[in-house]
Design an enzyme around this catalytic site. Sequence first.
Site, PDB file in Angstrom:
ATOM      1  N   GLU A 101     -52.667 -39.526 -21.132  1.00  0.00           N
ATOM      2  CA  GLU A 101     -52.051 -38.261 -21.491  1.00  0.00           C
ATOM      3  C   GLU A 101     -52.467 -37.166 -20.513  1.00  0.00           C
ATOM      4  O   GLU A 101     -53.585 -37.173 -20.002  1.00  0.00           O
ATOM      5  CB  GLU A 101     -52.449 -37.892 -22.925  1.00  0.00           C
ATOM      6  CG  GLU A 101     -51.961 -38.943 -23.912  1.00  0.00           C
ATOM      7  CD  GLU A 101     -52.396 -38.702 -25.340  1.00  0.00           C
ATOM      8  OE1 GLU A 101     -53.318 -37.907 -25.557  1.00  0.00           O
ATOM      9  OE2 GLU A 101     -51.803 -39.320 -26.231  1.00  0.00           O
ATOM     10  N   CYS A 114     -53.830 -30.558 -16.584  1.00  0.00           N
ATOM     11  CA  CYS A 114     -55.057 -31.221 -16.996  1.00  0.00           C
ATOM     12  C   CYS A 114     -54.803 -32.727 -16.888  1.00  0.00           C
ATOM     13  O   CYS A 114     -53.933 -33.255 -17.581  1.00  0.00           O
ATOM     14  CB  CYS A 114     -55.348 -30.793 -18.435  1.00  0.00           C
ATOM     15  SG  CYS A 114     -56.746 -31.588 -19.169  1.00  0.00           S
ATOM     16  N   CYS A 121     -62.918 -43.303 -22.928  1.00  0.00           N
ATOM     17  CA  CYS A 121     -64.132 -42.705 -22.376  1.00  0.00           C
ATOM     18  C   CYS A 121     -65.332 -43.327 -23.078  1.00  0.00           C
ATOM     19  O   CYS A 121     -65.272 -43.598 -24.277  1.00  0.00           O
ATOM     20  CB  CYS A 121     -64.118 -41.190 -22.599  1.00  0.00           C
ATOM     21  SG  CYS A 121     -65.580 -40.348 -21.935  1.00  0.00           S
ATOM     22  N   CYS A 125     -68.592 -38.374 -27.306  1.00  0.00           N
ATOM     23  CA  CYS A 125     -68.824 -37.053 -27.903  1.00  0.00           C
ATOM     24  C   CYS A 125     -68.182 -37.011 -29.296  1.00  0.00           C
ATOM     25  O   CYS A 125     -67.022 -37.414 -29.461  1.00  0.00           O
ATOM     26  CB  CYS A 125     -68.227 -35.953 -27.025  1.00  0.00           C
ATOM     27  SG  CYS A 125     -68.862 -35.988 -25.333  1.00  0.00           S
ATOM     28  N   CYS A 128     -64.684 -35.352 -30.027  1.00  0.00           N
ATOM     29  CA  CYS A 128     -63.591 -35.693 -29.100  1.00  0.00           C
ATOM     30  C   CYS A 128     -62.869 -36.964 -29.523  1.00  0.00           C
ATOM     31  O   CYS A 128     -63.479 -37.992 -29.797  1.00  0.00           O
ATOM     32  CB  CYS A 128     -64.168 -35.863 -27.696  1.00  0.00           C
ATOM     33  SG  CYS A 128     -62.944 -36.438 -26.517  1.00  0.00           S
ATOM     34  N   CYS A 343     -58.271 -28.946 -26.652  1.00  0.00           N
ATOM     35  CA  CYS A 343     -59.507 -29.610 -26.215  1.00  0.00           C
ATOM     36  C   CYS A 343     -60.061 -30.512 -27.305  1.00  0.00           C
ATOM     37  O   CYS A 343     -60.164 -30.123 -28.459  1.00  0.00           O
ATOM     38  CB  CYS A 343     -60.531 -28.545 -25.856  1.00  0.00           C
ATOM     39  SG  CYS A 343     -62.027 -29.244 -25.206  1.00  0.00           S
TER      40      CYS A 343
HETATM   41  S1  SF4 Z   1     -65.398 -34.747 -24.394  1.00  0.00           S
HETATM   42 FE1  SF4 Z   1     -64.345 -36.706 -24.739  1.00  0.00          FE
HETATM   43  S2  SF4 Z   1     -63.414 -37.252 -22.766  1.00  0.00           S
HETATM   44 FE2  SF4 Z   1     -64.989 -35.665 -22.377  1.00  0.00          FE
HETATM   45  S3  SF4 Z   1     -66.866 -36.843 -21.954  1.00  0.00           S
HETATM   46 FE3  SF4 Z   1     -66.906 -36.426 -24.159  1.00  0.00          FE
HETATM   47  S4  SF4 Z   1     -65.949 -38.259 -25.072  1.00  0.00           S
HETATM   48 FE4  SF4 Z   1     -65.420 -38.261 -22.895  1.00  0.00          FE
END
Ligand code: SF4
Length: 357
Positions: A101, A114, A121, A125, A128, A343
Amino acid sequence: MNTAIRHNRLLDPFSLTHDQFVETAFQRYGKTAHYSSPVYRRIMKDGIADPGGLDTAGRFPEWLDPLAADGGPVRGKVVKRVDDGGVVKFVTRLADGLDIESVIIPMHRRHTLCVSSQVGCRMGCRFCRTGKMGLIRNLDAGEIVAQVFAARHGLGVDVRNVVFMGMGEPLDNLDNVVQAIRVLEDQRGMDIARRYMTVSTAGLIDGINRLARLEDGPVNLAVSLNAPDDEIRSRIMPVNRNNPMAALKAALLTYPLRKKSAFFMEYVLIQGINDRPEHARALARYLAPLRVKLNLIAYNPTPGSDLHAPSPEAYEQFRSWLVAEKIFVRRRGEKGGSIMAACGQLGGKPSQPTHTM
Ligand code: SF4
């Protein structure tokens, strides 16, 4: 040649700078610059991805990766587009069927794109959506550049800024990200100046140090900080356990910032986690020796998350505490929130392209 450059039998201009393309076309196929240079410019500058529109004989050179399929480049075929108040999120289906995306954000007179750097990933986090996917694979340089090509020439948006803030941790895929930056800034191609590109990281110190040593100049850096101390940061960002805040600050203090520029710091405000007045004071102390612009972002709830958004009053209160501490704070709007393009919201299931961080 950089390891991030694909060693295909056929040439992929999205993965190559102009000079790399010309050199490889000559070495592998005996094509001189007189022939290959205009081909590169027509694809990368003019956006021609039509097999009939490239060489003087009206044929698509047989030594190029086929760029067009069903009207879109196969390095990234846009399969979905959602608009929300000027923000455009689009989903690109890669050659192996995985989806990524990208988000176009209108900003003043320049459009910012972006881009994603990985499918998923591994940083995990808590706030996220992409982090919940885990890492599926890195994007190669051509797949990153293809997102800009798709925005410009597929969707017709004059993208002038690129931020590596989509799906993935760019510094976990650094060779491909650096190669993509070199391709994007090539004046005989996409021509996006390096000062208009920003790499965002969750704080991988080794990667920051490698970026700092790039021989062809520094790139803007954004850091997703989100906490005033190690205890809170490690709770919401596991990456902090091996990259603690003191070491992160030490790396930033030696980073070669451009004159008059600053680090972009991201702080996602989460109700009951990092929103107390003492958190604002500790954050200000941490940031004091650094030149920073702080983006304060209200957490965008995602389905299944146990975290909560701050109220608008709590957001304003936290912001005023930071301003009182003389921190330059930028409001990061909720533009795109209704299409899950804000975000922390990118990253649906790879086979079900629906949302993004
Ligand atoms: S915010 Fe999301 S995409 Fe960015 S490093 Fe953390 S887990 Fe990965």
